[in-house]
Design a protein around this motif. Structure first.
Motif, PDB file in Angstrom:
ATOM      1  N   ALA A   1       1.427  -1.729  -0.342  1.00  0.00           N
ATOM      2  CA  ALA A   1       0.042   0.218   0.027  1.00  0.00           C
ATOM      3  C   ALA A   1       0.848   1.252   0.390  1.00  0.00           C
ATOM      4  O   ALA A   1       0.265   2.338  -0.552  1.00  0.00           O
ATOM      5  CB  ALA A   1      -0.879   0.031   1.174  1.00  0.00           C
TER       6      ALA A   1
ATOM      7  N   PRO B   1       5.164   2.590  -4.269  1.00  0.00           N
ATOM      8  CA  PRO B   1       4.692   3.804  -5.251  1.00  0.00           C
ATOM      9  C   PRO B   1       4.772   3.183  -6.524  1.00  0.00           C
ATOM     10  O   PRO B   1       3.543   3.911  -7.500  1.00  0.00           O
ATOM     11  CB  PRO B   1       6.190   4.531  -5.685  1.00  0.00           C
ATOM     12  CG  PRO B   1       7.377   4.075  -5.433  1.00  0.00           C
ATOM     13  CD  PRO B   1       7.118   3.302  -3.577  1.00  0.00           C
ATOM     14  N   TYR B   2       5.094   1.995  -7.185  1.00  0.00           N
ATOM     15  CA  TYR B   2       4.674   0.920  -8.004  1.00  0.00           C
ATOM     16  C   TYR B   2       3.730   0.824  -8.085  1.00  0.00           C
ATOM     17  O   TYR B   2       2.906   0.111  -9.097  1.00  0.00           O
ATOM     18  CB  TYR B   2       5.880   0.437  -8.666  1.00  0.00           C
ATOM     19  CG  TYR B   2       7.259   1.173  -9.074  1.00  0.00           C
ATOM     20  CD1 TYR B   2       7.268   2.759  -8.522  1.00  0.00           C
ATOM     21  CD2 TYR B   2       8.352   0.734  -9.044  1.00  0.00           C
ATOM     22  CE1 TYR B   2       8.706   3.354  -8.996  1.00  0.00           C
ATOM     23  CE2 TYR B   2       9.627   0.776  -9.612  1.00  0.00           C
ATOM     24  CZ  TYR B   2       9.506   2.665  -9.271  1.00  0.00           C
ATOM     25  OH  TYR B   2      10.790   2.854  -9.350  1.00  0.00           O
ATOM     26  N   PHE B   3       2.223   0.355  -7.225  1.00  0.00           N
ATOM     27  CA  PHE B   3       1.866  -0.246  -7.418  1.00  0.00           C
ATOM     28  C   PHE B   3       0.147   0.399  -6.707  1.00  0.00           C
ATOM     29  O   PHE B   3       0.072   1.540  -5.767  1.00  0.00           O
ATOM     30  CB  PHE B   3       1.823  -1.510  -6.195  1.00  0.00           C
ATOM     31  CG  PHE B   3       2.803  -2.423  -6.421  1.00  0.00           C
ATOM     32  CD1 PHE B   3       1.977  -3.952  -7.256  1.00  0.00           C
ATOM     33  CD2 PHE B   3       4.191  -2.435  -6.348  1.00  0.00           C
ATOM     34  CE1 PHE B   3       3.272  -4.748  -7.561  1.00  0.00           C
ATOM     35  CE2 PHE B   3       4.935  -3.383  -6.809  1.00  0.00           C
ATOM     36  CZ  PHE B   3       4.479  -4.237  -7.381  1.00  0.00           C
ATOM     37  N   GLU B   4      -1.008  -0.311  -7.296  1.00  0.00           N
ATOM     38  CA  GLU B   4      -2.365   0.504  -6.234  1.00  0.00           C
ATOM     39  C   GLU B   4      -2.787  -0.258  -5.905  1.00  0.00           C
ATOM     40  O   GLU B   4      -3.368  -2.077  -7.043  1.00  0.00           O
ATOM     41  CB  GLU B   4      -2.905   1.017  -7.594  1.00  0.00           C
ATOM     42  CG  GLU B   4      -4.313   2.078  -7.856  1.00  0.00           C
ATOM     43  CD  GLU B   4      -4.461   2.707  -8.862  1.00  0.00           C
ATOM     44  OE1 GLU B   4      -6.223   2.630  -8.581  1.00  0.00           O
ATOM     45  OE2 GLU B   4      -3.856   2.848  -9.818  1.00  0.00           O
ATOM     46  N   SER B   5      -3.621   0.585  -5.398  1.00  0.00           N
ATOM     47  CA  SER B   5      -4.881  -1.282  -4.458  1.00  0.00           C
ATOM     48  C   SER B   5      -6.092  -0.691  -5.444  1.00  0.00           C
ATOM     49  O   SER B   5      -6.761   0.531  -6.298  1.00  0.00           O
ATOM     50  CB  SER B   5      -5.230  -0.256  -3.321  1.00  0.00           C
ATOM     51  OG  SER B   5      -6.427  -1.822  -2.790  1.00  0.00           O
ATOM     52  N   TRP B   6      -6.429  -2.136  -5.976  1.00  0.00           N
ATOM     53  CA  TRP B   6      -8.149  -2.306  -6.706  1.00  0.00           C
ATOM     54  C   TRP B   6      -8.773  -3.522  -5.139  1.00  0.00           C
ATOM     55  O   TRP B   6      -8.373  -4.310  -5.029  1.00  0.00           O
ATOM     56  CB  TRP B   6      -8.226  -2.904  -7.642  1.00  0.00           C
ATOM     57  CG  TRP B   6      -8.889  -2.429  -8.280  1.00  0.00           C
ATOM     58  CD1 TRP B   6      -9.907  -1.966  -8.658  1.00  0.00           C
ATOM     59  CD2 TRP B   6     -10.449  -3.567  -9.165  1.00  0.00           C
ATOM     60  NE1 TRP B   6     -10.948  -2.502  -8.922  1.00  0.00           N
ATOM     61  CE2 TRP B   6     -10.706  -4.045  -9.168  1.00  0.00           C
ATOM     62  CE3 TRP B   6     -10.063  -5.307  -8.095  1.00  0.00           C
ATOM     63  CZ2 TRP B   6     -12.452  -4.499  -8.829  1.00  0.00           C
ATOM     64  CZ3 TRP B   6     -10.952  -5.741  -8.411  1.00  0.00           C
ATOM     65  CH2 TRP B   6     -12.366  -5.506  -8.920  1.00  0.00           C
TER      66      TRP B   6
ATOM     67  N   GLU C   1      -9.059  -7.434  -1.759  1.00  0.00           N
ATOM     68  CA  GLU C   1      -7.877  -6.774  -2.379  1.00  0.00           C
ATOM     69  C   GLU C   1      -6.815  -7.119  -3.309  1.00  0.00           C
ATOM     70  O   GLU C   1      -6.284  -7.821  -3.084  1.00  0.00           O
ATOM     71  CB  GLU C   1      -7.629  -5.627  -1.147  1.00  0.00           C
ATOM     72  CG  GLU C   1      -6.567  -4.347  -1.915  1.00  0.00           C
ATOM     73  CD  GLU C   1      -6.517  -3.428  -0.629  1.00  0.00           C
ATOM     74  OE1 GLU C   1      -5.891  -4.517   0.407  1.00  0.00           O
ATOM     75  OE2 GLU C   1      -6.142  -2.490  -0.680  1.00  0.00           O
TER      76      GLU C   1
ATOM     77  N   TYR D   1      -2.828  -5.679  -5.850  1.00  0.00           N
ATOM     78  CA  TYR D   1      -2.647  -4.836  -6.052  1.00  0.00           C
ATOM     79  C   TYR D   1      -2.024  -4.611  -7.249  1.00  0.00           C
ATOM     80  O   TYR D   1      -1.863  -5.727  -7.573  1.00  0.00           O
ATOM     81  CB  TYR D   1      -1.006  -4.572  -5.064  1.00  0.00           C
ATOM     82  CG  TYR D   1      -1.295  -3.874  -3.452  1.00  0.00           C
ATOM     83  CD1 TYR D   1      -1.686  -5.837  -2.239  1.00  0.00           C
ATOM     84  CD2 TYR D   1      -1.457  -2.801  -3.185  1.00  0.00           C
ATOM     85  CE1 TYR D   1      -2.514  -5.380  -1.122  1.00  0.00           C
ATOM     86  CE2 TYR D   1      -2.218  -2.319  -1.970  1.00  0.00           C
ATOM     87  CZ  TYR D   1      -2.080  -3.484  -1.111  1.00  0.00           C
ATOM     88  OH  TYR D   1      -2.861  -3.380   0.308  1.00  0.00           O
TER      89      TYR D   1
ATOM     90  N   ASN E   1       1.552  -0.584 -11.307  1.00  0.00           N
ATOM     91  CA  ASN E   1       0.992   0.248 -12.458  1.00  0.00           C
ATOM     92  C   ASN E   1       2.642   1.192 -13.037  1.00  0.00           C
ATOM     93  O   ASN E   1       2.513   1.788 -14.610  1.00  0.00           O
ATOM     94  CB  ASN E   1       0.420   1.320 -12.194  1.00  0.00           C
ATOM     95  CG  ASN E   1      -1.203   1.136 -11.835  1.00  0.00           C
ATOM     96  OD1 ASN E   1      -1.834   0.747 -12.129  1.00  0.00           O
ATOM     97  ND2 ASN E   1      -1.621   2.228 -11.045  1.00  0.00           N
ATOM     98  N   LYS E   2       3.172   0.985 -13.019  1.00  0.00           N
ATOM     99  CA  LYS E   2       4.958   1.381 -13.105  1.00  0.00           C
ATOM    100  C   LYS E   2       4.776   0.406 -14.630  1.00  0.00           C
ATOM    101  O   LYS E   2       4.737  -1.091 -14.539  1.00  0.00           O
ATOM    102  CB  LYS E   2       5.897   0.961 -12.436  1.00  0.00           C
ATOM    103  CG  LYS E   2       7.572   2.276 -13.008  1.00  0.00           C
ATOM    104  CD  LYS E   2       7.101   3.151 -12.704  1.00  0.00           C
ATOM    105  CE  LYS E   2       8.895   3.709 -13.337  1.00  0.00           C
ATOM    106  NZ  LYS E   2       8.837   5.134 -13.628  1.00  0.00           N
TER     107      LYS E   2
END
Length: 233
Positions: free
Chosen positions: A39, A42-47, A55, A57, A60-61
């Motif tokens: 969480a 910086p390269y991951f986004e939670s969904w 949940e 991850y 996105n990078k």
């Protein structure tokens, strides 16, 4: 296709609604410290799935247009879960190469290995975690699409580990050396389930000597062979 990491331990593939083709099979019974801290990465986004509450991850990078986790038989994670290895692709090229991302939010990096093009779903994370094995072509002459097993370590050039005997190849085109690499329980061998056009074989690849010993040849198609992870025999 982004890579997905599950934040819960499950025994099936995690398939989130918008990203059905990119998933990671979590095999461990407890979560490592880096996965717990994704969480903050910086390269991951939670969904979070609105129905199940699971949940994910999402990486996105990007280092390539397509990024996908390993075939489920081999974990994409290093042993201590600080690195995530993944496939990369650049359509319309059919070739697949390798990438790696650090899961440490305090030391994030992501890297693409354009010289690590592999065949089938052969990549396997090395037990040490900082390297990956894969099968691809060699440089021993005609028909080298899947003649060698290589070891790629972060920051180093790939090293050839095992190679098919050129006499066994006999100018035939090797279309596959291993569907997905697995290592014997005693860490001495890889199991290879290779193929020529219209001819198949199974063998043992000796990690120390580099020799591949052919055990049996077939006239019918065989693939997806695997070593037992616990029984060296």
């Amino acid at each position: 296709m982004p890579v997905i990491l599950a934040s819960y331990i499950i025994k099936t593939l995690l398939l989130t609604k918008p990203l059905l083709e990119s998933s990671l099979f979590i095999k461990r019974t407890n979560l490592g410290v880096y996965i717990k801290n994704l969480a903050k990465h910086p390269y991951f986004e939670s969904w979070k799935d609105p129905v199940t509450g699971v949940e994910s991850y999402i990486l996105n990078k990007r280092v390539a247009p397509i990024q996908q986790s390993f075939y489920f038989t081999n974990s994409s994670l290093s042993q201590n879960e600080d690195l995530l290895w993944f496939y990369t692709a650049y359509p319309p090229s059919p070739g697949k190469t390798l990438g790696v991302v650090s899961l440490d939010p305090d030391n994030p990096f992501i890297h693409h290995f354009p010289n690590a093009e592999f065949t089938s779903a052969s990549p396997m994370v090395a037990p040490e975690g900082d390297a990956v094995y894969f099968s691809t072509g060699g440089d021993i002459g005609f028909g080298t699409q899947g003649t060698s097993i290589w070891r790629m370590k972060i920051g180093e050039e790939p090293q050839r580990v095992c190679t098919l005997d050129v006499k066994f190849i006999n100018r035939r085109t090797v279309t596959r050396l291993a569907t997905h690499l697995t290592m014997s329980a005693d860490k001495r061998y890889f199991l290879v389930d290779g193929a020529f056009i219209g001819h198949w074989f199974i063998g043992l690849a000796d990690i120390q000597t580099g020799e591949i010993k052919i055990l049996k040849e077939f006239k019918n198609h065989y693939n997806h062979a695997q070593f037992s992870p616990v029984d060296p025999n």
